[in-house]
Write an enzyme that holds these catalytic residues in place. Structure first.
Site, short mmCIF file in Angstrom:
data_model
loop_
_atom_site.label_atom_id
_atom_site.label_comp_id
_atom_site.label_asym_id
_atom_site.label_seq_id
_atom_site.Cartn_x
_atom_site.Cartn_y
_atom_site.Cartn_z
N LYS A 79 -12.38 -1.06 0.81
CA LYS A 79 -11.58 -0.21 -0.08
C LYS A 79 -12.31 -0.14 -1.43
CE LYS A 79 -7.31 -1.42 2.41
NZ LYS A 79 -7.31 -0.39 3.44
N HIS B 96 -5.66 -4.25 -1.06
CA HIS B 96 -5.66 -3.15 -2.04
C HIS B 96 -5.84 -3.66 -3.48
CE1 HIS B 96 -4.87 0.56 0.14
NE2 HIS B 96 -4.24 -0.20 1.01
N SER C 237 0.79 -1.23 0.00
CA SER C 237 0.00 0.00 0.00
C SER C 237 0.83 1.28 0.00
CB SER C 237 -0.95 0.00 1.20
OG SER C 237 -0.23 -0.18 2.38
C1 LIG Z 1 -2.55 -4.48 2.94
C2 LIG Z 1 -3.65 -4.24 3.93
N1 LIG Z 1 -4.13 -5.26 4.65
C3 LIG Z 1 -5.13 -5.09 5.54
C4 LIG Z 1 -5.69 -3.86 5.76
C5 LIG Z 1 -6.79 -3.71 6.76
O1 LIG Z 1 -8.03 -3.68 6.12
P1 LIG Z 1 -9.29 -3.12 6.91
O2 LIG Z 1 -9.27 -1.63 6.80
O3 LIG Z 1 -10.47 -3.77 6.26
O4 LIG Z 1 -9.12 -3.55 8.33
C6 LIG Z 1 -5.22 -2.76 5.04
C7 LIG Z 1 -5.81 -1.42 5.28
O5 LIG Z 1 -5.15 -0.45 5.42
C8 LIG Z 1 -4.18 -2.95 4.10
O6 LIG Z 1 -3.69 -1.92 3.39
#
Ligand SMILES: Cc1ncc(COP(=O)(O)O)c(C=O)c1O
Length: 414
Positions: free
Chosen positions: A265, A236, A202
Site C-alpha cells: 500500500k 493501511h 479501511s
Molecule cells: C486491514 C488490511 N489488512 C490486510 C490486508 C491485506 O494486505 P495485502 O494486500 O498485502 O494482502 C488489507 C488489504 O486490503 C487490509 O486492508
C-alpha cells in the site's frame, strides 16, 4: 455429454448469476493499460487518462523512479523470482536486508516477510492460537477477542484456527470499555488471550485507539496465567500514518506485541510482514505455513520495498507525508463547502463520503468515471444499510486542482 461435473458447473454459473443480479459483482475490473506522467500519475483506460482517487499507494511510491530502479537492480542481481521457499534453497540476502530494515523502522528485534499482508495475518493468527503439532508446547487454551469490523484476513485467520465458539469473542467496534468487560468476564476461563485489531479500518479510515487498548490489556494481564498478547494489523497505517510514517502505533505512542504490515500500500511494492520480538519471530518462522510452504515475494519487490522505506525516512519522505496530510485537510475543507459530508471522521487519506442509497452511490461512481476519475463505492453489506459511501483515497501526489475536481464532481454528478 452431460456429466455430474456439468451439473456442478451449472450450479457455479447460477451462483455467479445470483451475485450479478444483486448488483454486487466485482469481476468487471477496469483494465489499466499504462500510467501517464510519473509525478502525478494518471491511469490510461481505453486510451483515456483517469485521475486515480481509489489507490492505497498513498505516497505515490509505486511510480517513484528510485523505487522502480531498485526493483530492476534487485531482479538483475537475484533473478525475477524467489526460486523456491526459503528453507529449501536458501534465503536471498535482500530478504534479510529488508527484514532487518523493517525491524529497525518499527523498533523491534526482527521481522519476517510474507507473500502478502493477508498471508501474514493467516499465519500469525493460526500459529498464535494453535498448538502446531500434538507434541507442541503451545496449546490452544486461548481466547481470541477481535474488533467487530476487523479486516477479512483477520476473520479468516481466526476461522483457520478453528477454535470452539466459546474461545472466540468480538468486542464492539473501537470500544476499549467493551474489551475490558469481556476480559474481566472471561477471567479464569483460559490460560491466555489474543486481542486482535486493525490499526486503521479501511472502510471508514477510523483509527483504533491503541493507547486505550494497551491500557486495558495492562490492567487485565494478571487475570490470565500466560497473559494477553496484542496483535495489530496496520496495513493501511504503515508508511503513511504518524509523523514519520510508523503507523497507528506512532499516533498513539504504544506498541503491539505482534504488528502486521503490508509492503503493497503506502510502501508502493508488494508483500506483507510481521515485526515482533525475537522469540515470537523465531516461533513464527518455525510454524507459519504461509511462510514455510509458500514462495516469498520476488527479489524485485523486496528491492522496491527497501528503497521505499528509505524514502519514507528521508527528507523527501517527510515532505511526501506533509503533502499527504495537507491534501487530506484540503479535501475536507472543500467537502465542507459542498452538500456532502464524511460517513465518519477520518484524518487518514481514506475519506469516506456518505451517500446513503446504493443505487445513487452506483450512479455517482459511474458519473465520476465519465468525468475521468476513478473512485470506489462501498455498499451494503460491507457497510450498514443506508450508509453506502464513496471511498476517496487522497494521494500525496494529488494537486489542489485534482482535489477541487474530485469535490466538484460530487456536486456535478448528484
Ligand atoms: C486491514 C488490511 N489488512 C490486510 C490486508 C491485506 O494486505 P495485502 O494486500 O498485502 O494482502 C488489507 C488489504 O486490503 C487490509 O486492508
Amino acid at each position: 455429454m452431460t456429466t455430474n461435473h456439468t451439473h456442478f458447473l451449472k450450479l457455479l454459473k447460477r451462483e455467479t448469476e445470483r451475485i450479478d443480479s444483486l448488483g454486487i459483482a466485482k469481476r468487471q475490473e477496469n483494465i489499466i493499460e499504462k500510467f501517464g506522467d510519473e509525478k502525478n500519475p494518471h491511469a490510461i483506460i481505453d486510451g483515456k487518462p483517469f485521475l486515480i482517487a481509489n489507490s492505497n499507494d498513498y505516497l505515490g511510491l509505486r511510480h517513484h523512479p528510485i523505487v522502480k530502479k531498485s526493483e530492476i537492480e534487485a531482479s538483475e542481481k537475484y533473478g525475477a523470482g524467489p526460486g523456491a521457499v526459503r528453507f529449501i534453497s536458501g534465503s536471498l540476502k535482500i530478504y534479510r536486508d529488508l527484514e532487518k530494515r523493517l525491524a529497525q523502522f518499527h523498533g523491534r528485534d526482527d521481522a519476517m516477510i510474507f507473500s502478502s499482508g493477508f498471508a501474514a495475518n493467516l499465519a500469525a493468527l493460526y500459529c498464535l492460537c494453535k498448538g502446531i503439532s500434538r507434541d507442541a508446547l503451545v496449546t490452544s487454551d486461548v481466547l481470541v477477542i477481535s474488533d467487530e469490523l476487523n479486516h477479512r484476513s483477520i476473520i479468516d485467520g481466526i476461522r483457520l484456527a478453528n477454535l470452539p465458539k466459546e474461545q472466540r469473542k468480538i468486542f464492539s467496534h473501537l470500544d476499549a470499555d467493551d474489551l475490558k468487560n469481556i476480559l474481566e468476564e472471561s477471567s479464569g476461563t483460559r490460560e491466555r488471550v489474543i486481542v486482535v485489531t486493525d490499526g486503521v479500518f479501511s472502510m471508514l479510515g477510523e483509527l483504533q485507539n491503541l493507547k486505550e487498548i494497551r491500557e486495558v490489556i495492562d490492567q487485565c494481564q494478571h487475570l490470565y496465567p500466560l497473559g494477553i498478547t496484542l496483535m495489530v494489523d496496520d496495513c493501511h497505517g504503515v508508511g503513511i500514518s504518524g509523523k514519520t510514517g510508523r503507523g497507528t502505533e506512532e499516533i498513539f505512542d504504544t506498541q503491539a506485541d505482534v504488528l502486521v504490515g503490508t509492503l503493497g500500500k503506502a510502501l508502493g511494492s508488494d508483500g506483507g510482514y510481521i515485526v515482533a520480538d525475537q522469540t515470537i519471530i523465531d516461533y513464527l518462522r518455525e510454524s507459519s505455513a504461509t511462510y514455510i510452504y509458500s514462495n516469498n515475494i520476488s527479489p524485485g519487490s523486496a528491492g522496491a520495498a527497501l528503497a521505499a522505506i528509505n524514502i519514507v525516512d528521508s527528507p523527501e519522505g517527510k515532505k511526501l507525508l506533509e503533502s499527504s496530510r495537507a491534501n487530506t485537510e484540503y479535501f475536507q475543507e472543500k467537502l465542507k463547502q459542498s452538500s456532502f459530508s464524511l460517513a465518519a471522521p477520518s484524518t487518514h487519506p481514506i475519506q469516506p463520503v456518505l451517500i446513503g442509497d446504493t443505487q445513487k452511490t452506483k450512479k455517482l461512481v459511474d458519473g465520476f468515471y465519465d468525468h475521468g476519475i476513478l473512485v470506489t463505492n462501498i455498499s451494503y453489506p460491507v457497510v450498514p444499510k443506508g450508509r453506502d459511501e464513496i471511498r476517496i483515497q487522497i494521494s500525496a501526489t494529488h494537486t489542489t486542482d485534482d482535489i477541487e475536481k474530485i469535490v466538484r464532481t460530487f456536486q456535478n454528478c448528484q
